[in-house]
Design a protein around this motif. Structure first.
Motif, PDB file in Angstrom:
ATOM      1  N   PRO A  92      29.456  34.742  37.146  1.00  0.00           N
ATOM      2  CA  PRO A  92      30.226  35.041  38.393  1.00  0.00           C
ATOM      3  C   PRO A  92      28.750  35.769  39.753  1.00  0.00           C
ATOM      4  N   VAL A 108      32.804  43.061  36.219  1.00  0.00           N
ATOM      5  CA  VAL A 108      32.813  41.930  36.293  1.00  0.00           C
ATOM      6  C   VAL A 108      33.792  41.653  37.630  1.00  0.00           C
ATOM      7  N   THR A 109      32.682  40.587  38.414  1.00  0.00           N
ATOM      8  CA  THR A 109      33.566  40.906  40.017  1.00  0.00           C
ATOM      9  C   THR A 109      33.205  39.098  40.561  1.00  0.00           C
ATOM     10  N   HIS A 110      34.158  39.083  40.797  1.00  0.00           N
ATOM     11  CA  HIS A 110      34.163  36.993  41.582  1.00  0.00           C
ATOM     12  C   HIS A 110      35.134  36.660  42.302  1.00  0.00           C
ATOM     13  N   ARG A 113      38.892  39.022  42.091  1.00  0.00           N
ATOM     14  CA  ARG A 113      39.010  39.432  41.557  1.00  0.00           C
ATOM     15  C   ARG A 113      38.013  39.812  40.438  1.00  0.00           C
ATOM     16  N   SER A 114      38.607  41.017  38.885  1.00  0.00           N
ATOM     17  CA  SER A 114      37.626  42.135  38.904  1.00  0.00           C
ATOM     18  C   SER A 114      38.119  41.971  37.399  1.00  0.00           C
ATOM     19  N   SER A 115      37.326  41.837  36.455  1.00  0.00           N
ATOM     20  CA  SER A 115      37.548  42.068  34.933  1.00  0.00           C
ATOM     21  C   SER A 115      36.574  43.308  33.977  1.00  0.00           C
ATOM     22  N   SER A 177      41.861  36.893  34.103  1.00  0.00           N
ATOM     23  CA  SER A 177      42.251  37.511  35.010  1.00  0.00           C
ATOM     24  C   SER A 177      40.962  37.736  36.166  1.00  0.00           C
ATOM     25  N   VAL A 178      39.661  36.943  35.611  1.00  0.00           N
ATOM     26  CA  VAL A 178      39.389  36.651  36.621  1.00  0.00           C
ATOM     27  C   VAL A 178      39.385  35.105  37.202  1.00  0.00           C
ATOM     28  N   TYR A 179      39.839  34.262  36.238  1.00  0.00           N
ATOM     29  CA  TYR A 179      39.754  32.765  36.849  1.00  0.00           C
ATOM     30  C   TYR A 179      41.724  32.407  36.899  1.00  0.00           C
ATOM     31  N   ARG A 197      28.256  37.692  29.438  1.00  0.00           N
ATOM     32  CA  ARG A 197      27.953  38.481  30.181  1.00  0.00           C
ATOM     33  C   ARG A 197      27.548  39.649  29.689  1.00  0.00           C
TER      34      ARG A 197
END
Length: 540
Positions: A92, A108-110, A113-115, A177-179, A197
């Motif tokens: 990401p 993670v941030t992409h 969006r984050s998780s 949550s990200v994708y 990750r």
């Protein structure tokens, strides 16, 4: 609940005292996928009831050099994403986290969006830094053996990344949550993304607790499926150890469809959203799949792979597991890394996901070789006679002799291509001398013992065309010592299992050019102290 679904206990990941925050890294990590830049044609191979040829590229040409494998692997990966698992995205935009002696945090941030999620860490004795094995859901290879061998355990809760019990159009967890909750990516690929990750964070941590270049992964049952996919899709994983992975795991899809008692593909698809949404259209037509799991095994090559199966529960499809492992082993051989793959289903205890004494020695050997980089034991195949697959029934392609031009599509510490012998807890793996039989002027047969254990051994016979013309078919004769009997055989068709045994070529390996070779392998019961005698070869 199904046998493959017996294990559903989630291990709550524990986060301990954190170290200094690891800075974000925007660039894709080197090594996660070395074929990311390879162009992949928008094509798919023709439907076939046999295992697809892993060495034929989508443009119809065959792999001829070790460097060719890098982009051929990229083709297999994309076909697998399209038809089996769904897309596993790369790194990401931002991955940050911490590594301590008790836990790992991942943030993670992409694209806005984050998780985040966490994992526990258990260290072996010593000062470190340590290699580590990611253990899915608290259930995989024996953690006491892992730590005793000198590797740390990373306790990974895959449900935090992709939850079970959700509808395909409402998937939940850190990945989704990200994708997006309607992502077509199945849980196995999502879980594999989570492992990647974790490796990102370990790489960024400076290596004070865990080493960044020696990571393994393991899991059993549904977690065995996950470990298999994680190892295939991240080339930074040095050792992959799936256990009793069943349908949707290592077992060849085409073989599972016809294996009596094995979990049907439709059941594996519907039990949980493990597989990608696209796989649903192939559950009744595995011949239409553009890939099969022997090619996913090949994606792991030349890195370490130890597949452990259970032949006592039909639902787990161990025969299909052996078919896939034997097929994938051909990729290992072509890359000069035949000693880096092991398959073991010859076990006494049929309890699902039990800790087995038979697996302790190969587990130690693989950790030493691929994570600690202190061992050199060659791989071995211990296939249970009751669940022995025959690769020759599943392929019409030959394994090419690849030209080594300096790369093999990945790196593998401890690659063994020569003669190696090692002994641990009653199990010997490697190569010992055998007998070389006679010739009728057309061909010669040579025997070697590949591995030995208490009450059995694995052998291999190589046939060579000594003539000046093409050899169209061969027959090997050999005499087994009293008390020896063939339990399983691949790449050949045998008549008899004890005493005088005849083995004829399979349909795909009988034609040999001048100087060309073919080989068949077998496992046998009985003492290995006496090699098969009178090994001879005759032409048609």
């Amino acid at each position: 609940m199904t046998a493959a679904g017996l294990v559903a206990t989630t291990l709550g990941a524990q986060a301990g005292t954190t170290d200094e925050l690891v800075p974000a890294a925007q660039a894709a990590p080197v090594g996660e996928d070395d074929g990311a830049g390879c162009p992949v044609p928008d094509a798919r191979p023709a439907s076939t009831s046999l295992l697809p040829d892993p060495f034929t590229k989508l443009d119809g040409t065959r792999v001829s050099t070790t460097s060719d494998w890098r982009c051929r692997r990229a083709e297999i990966r994309e076909l697998a994403e399209r038809s089996v698992y769904g897309q596993k995205p790369g790194k990401p935009d931002s991955v940050t986290g911490t590594v301590s002696r008790t836990g790992i945090t991942v943030n993670v941030t992409h694209q806005g969006r984050s998780s985040s999620f966490t994992a526990g860490v258990e260290l072996p004795s010593g000062s470190g830094p340590f290699p580590a094995v990611v253990v899915y859901g608290g259930l995989g290879a024996d953690t006491s053996t892992i730590k005793a061998a000198g590797a740390a355990v990373i306790s990974y809760d895959p449900f935090a990344v992709g939850r079970e019990g959700t509808a395909r159009n409402n998937k939940q967890g850190a990945f989704y949550s990200v994708y997006g909750s309607q992502s077509s990516t199945g849980l196995l690929a999502a879980w594999a993304w989570g492992v990647s990750r974790i490796i990102d964070v370990v790489e960024q941590s400076g290596g004070t607790v865990l080493t960044a270049d020696a990571t393994g992964v393991t899991g059993c049952s549904r977690y065995g499926k996950g470990a298999f996919v994680a190892g295939a899709f991240d080339q930074r994983i040095a050792l992959t150890m799936p256990i009793e992975s069943g349908s949707g795991g290592v077992g060849a899809f085409r073989s599972i469809a016809g294996e009596s008692g094995a979990q049907p593909l439709s059941s594996a698809y519907s039990e949980q959203p493990w597989l990608g949404d696209a796989f649903g259209s192939f559950t009744g037509n595995p011949s239409g799949l553009p890939v099969d799991t022997h090619e996913i095994v090949g994606m792991i090559a030349p890195r370490g792979l130890l597949v452990m199966d259970n032949p006592h529960i039909d639902w787990l499809g161990a025969r299909s597991g052996s078919v896939a492992a034997l097929g994938g082993a051909e990729v290992y051989k072509a890359l000069g890394a035949g000693g880096n793959i092991s398959y073991w289903s010859d076990v006494r205890d049929g309890t699902h996901c039990a800790v087995r004494s038979e697996w302790r020695a190969p587990l130690q050997q693989n950790i030493q070789k691929f994570l600690l980089k202190t061992g050199n034991a060659a791989g071995t195949f211990r296939i249970a006679p009751s669940k022995s697959g025959n690769l020759s029934e599943w392929r019409n392609w030959q394994t090419p002799a690849l030209t080594d031009d300096g790369t093999s599509g990945g790196t593998a510490e401890g690659t063994t291509t020569g003669t190696t012998t090692g002994t641990t807890t009653g199990t010997t793996t490697g190569t010992t001398g055998g007998s070389t039989g006679g010739t009728d002027g057309a061909c010669t047969a040579g025997y070697r013992t590949v591995a030995t254990w208490s009450g059995g051994f694995q052998g291999e016979v190589t046939v060579r065309n000594n003539g000046t013309g093409t050899l169209d078919g061969w027959t090997v004769g050999m005499t087994l010592a009293p008390g020896q009997a063939i339990a399983s055989i691949w790449n050949g068709r045998n008549t008899g299992t004890s005493g005088t045994v005849t083995v004829r070529n399979a349909a795909w390996n009988g034609t040999l050019a001048p100087g060309g070779t073919a080989a068949f392998g077998f496992t046998a019961t009985g003492s290995s102290s006496t090699a098969p005698g009178a090994v001879t070869c005759t032409g048609p």
